[in-house]
Structures are given as structure tokens and as C-alpha cells.
Write a protein that holds these residues in place. Sequence first.
Motif, short mmCIF file in Angstrom:
data_model
loop_
_atom_site.label_atom_id
_atom_site.label_comp_id
_atom_site.label_asym_id
_atom_site.label_seq_id
_atom_site.Cartn_x
_atom_site.Cartn_y
_atom_site.Cartn_z
N GLU A 17 -30.58 24.55 -0.72
CA GLU A 17 -29.93 24.93 -1.98
C GLU A 17 -29.06 26.18 -1.82
N ALA A 18 -29.57 27.19 -1.12
CA ALA A 18 -28.80 28.42 -0.93
C ALA A 18 -27.55 28.15 -0.09
N TYR A 19 -27.72 27.31 0.93
CA TYR A 19 -26.57 26.95 1.77
C TYR A 19 -25.53 26.19 0.96
N ALA A 20 -25.99 25.29 0.09
CA ALA A 20 -25.07 24.50 -0.74
C ALA A 20 -24.23 25.42 -1.63
N GLU A 21 -24.88 26.41 -2.23
CA GLU A 21 -24.16 27.33 -3.10
C GLU A 21 -23.15 28.16 -2.31
N ARG A 25 -18.59 27.83 -2.20
CA ARG A 25 -17.61 28.92 -2.30
C ARG A 25 -16.67 28.93 -1.10
N ILE A 26 -17.23 28.69 0.08
CA ILE A 26 -16.43 28.77 1.31
C ILE A 26 -15.39 27.64 1.37
N VAL A 27 -15.81 26.42 1.06
CA VAL A 27 -14.90 25.28 1.19
C VAL A 27 -14.00 25.14 -0.04
N ASN A 28 -14.35 25.85 -1.11
CA ASN A 28 -13.50 25.90 -2.31
C ASN A 28 -13.20 24.51 -2.85
N THR A 29 -14.26 23.76 -3.13
CA THR A 29 -14.12 22.41 -3.65
C THR A 29 -14.52 22.34 -5.11
N GLU A 30 -13.95 21.40 -5.83
CA GLU A 30 -14.35 21.14 -7.21
C GLU A 30 -15.49 20.13 -7.27
N MET A 31 -15.80 19.51 -6.14
CA MET A 31 -16.86 18.50 -6.09
C MET A 31 -18.24 19.17 -6.03
N PRO A 32 -19.28 18.45 -6.43
CA PRO A 32 -20.63 18.95 -6.18
C PRO A 32 -20.86 19.07 -4.68
N VAL A 33 -21.58 20.10 -4.26
CA VAL A 33 -21.96 20.27 -2.86
C VAL A 33 -23.48 20.23 -2.80
N PHE A 68 -19.03 16.43 -2.24
CA PHE A 68 -18.21 16.90 -1.13
C PHE A 68 -18.76 16.35 0.18
N ASP A 69 -20.07 16.39 0.33
CA ASP A 69 -20.74 15.95 1.55
C ASP A 69 -20.53 14.46 1.79
N TYR A 70 -20.60 13.68 0.73
CA TYR A 70 -20.41 12.23 0.83
C TYR A 70 -18.99 11.90 1.28
N ARG A 98 -8.81 11.40 -1.54
CA ARG A 98 -10.14 11.75 -2.04
C ARG A 98 -10.51 13.21 -1.78
N VAL A 99 -9.82 13.88 -0.85
CA VAL A 99 -10.25 15.20 -0.42
C VAL A 99 -9.69 16.29 -1.33
N ASP A 100 -10.41 17.41 -1.38
CA ASP A 100 -9.89 18.54 -2.16
C ASP A 100 -10.22 19.87 -1.49
N SER A 101 -10.45 19.84 -0.17
CA SER A 101 -10.85 21.05 0.54
C SER A 101 -10.28 21.05 1.95
#
Length: 234
Positions: A17-21, A25-33, A68-70, A98-101
Motif C-alpha cells: 500500500e505504501a509503495y502504491a501511494e 506520485r512518481i509515475v504521475n498517473t490518473e489511474m488507480p495504482v 496503471f499496473d494492469y 491507453r497509457v497516461d504515464s
Amino acid sequence: MHDDIVMKLTKLAEGNEAYAEFNKRIVNTEMPVIGVRVPDLRRLARELAPDMSAADISELLMVQDESFDYVLLCGLLITHARLDDQTAIDLTRQYLPRVDSWAHIDVFIEKKRRFAGESWWDFALECLQSEAEFTVRYGVVSLMTNFLDESHVDQVFAALRNITHDGYYVKMALAWLYATAAVQFFELTLAELENGHIDAWTRNKAYQKMRESRRFTPKQQDVIAKYKAKEYRQ
């Protein structure tokens, strides 16, 4: 198949969970991570790819509102599945919208002999003329990864002069390419940067990346510093 993949991703993300959060921020995506680490995504792609057809991957790419991962996993499946070049390129055309990062591009692109063929060169040039920021970034990073060699460098520089997209992630990719090119083609790259057709921001960022690199000799770093100082004065 989709549900099974989502289940595998969810399992791999457990406890992250901490890594996901942090990664969001790092990959700057609008998708769920959900927090699957890249080495785990690569391993999963290699595990799944041998049994994947082009139709399977295409079907997975059509699923909307995924993480994002999918989406990144779908890209990695294209890379690792047993596909001919044209089929892989067609799937990449389906993947890119499909990508945003930046990470969807930079992690997806790999240096392999098969990606240095003529069909991939033509596809990279096609992508440079896109109106989509990350598609253009794909073209730039593809050229940097698989075509920045003695036989292609002049053609790469010529192709980059035709880019009209001024998105941040395009310009960052260009700066990265020029800084990388300068390691092997130092004088040629500096001449290209000083040719006047590259905007000041990209040129300065390229010099900055060179200054931060340990791949240049002290003498080369002195030359870079002089060019960067000139940029600052301007």
C-alpha cells in the motif's frame, strides 16, 4: 482470463500500500495504482506470455477503467508474447492510447535486436508525428533505445527535427536522448544541440542531464559546463 490476471495482480500487490501511494506520485498517473512492483510485473508477463495470442492481448487492452499496473502488464505482454513484428506493432498501436504515464512507455520499451528492425524504425517515425504526447515519447525513447548507433544516429537526429509536439514528457525524452547520444557521439550531439532548431528548455535540460552523468570525461564535462553556462547567460 481477465479476472484471473486481475486476481494475480491483486495478490502481487498485497502489503504494498505504501509503495502504491508513492509510485502513483512518481509515475504521475490518473489511474488507480495497486502497487505491483515492476520486477513482479515483468515476471508475470513472462509467465503469461507463452500462452497469449494477439487476440487475447487485444481483448485485455479493450477492458476500460483498469489500474496503471494492469495497463503496463498488457504492454509487457506485447513485448514477451510470441508475435511477429507487424502484429506486435498493431497491438502497440492499441496500447499507446491507453497509457497516461511516462512509466507506461519507459518500462514497456526494451532493447532487443528484434526491435531494431526496419518495421520498428518506421513505426517509431510514425509515432513522432502523433498529436498524443505519450505516443511521441514512445517514438523518441524507441529511437534512443534501439537505433542510437553509428548507422542510424544522423537519421535519428534528422527525424527529431520534425517533431512539433511541445509536451513536457516529449521534451524530457528528447533531452534524455541527446544526453545519451553525447556519450558515444559527443561532438556530433553538441553540434546538433547548438544548431538552433532545438528549443532552449530542451537544450538546457540535455546539458543538465550530461552534467549529472558520470559517463563523460573531465575534459568533456568542462566543455558541457561552458555550453550550459552560455545557456544560463542567455
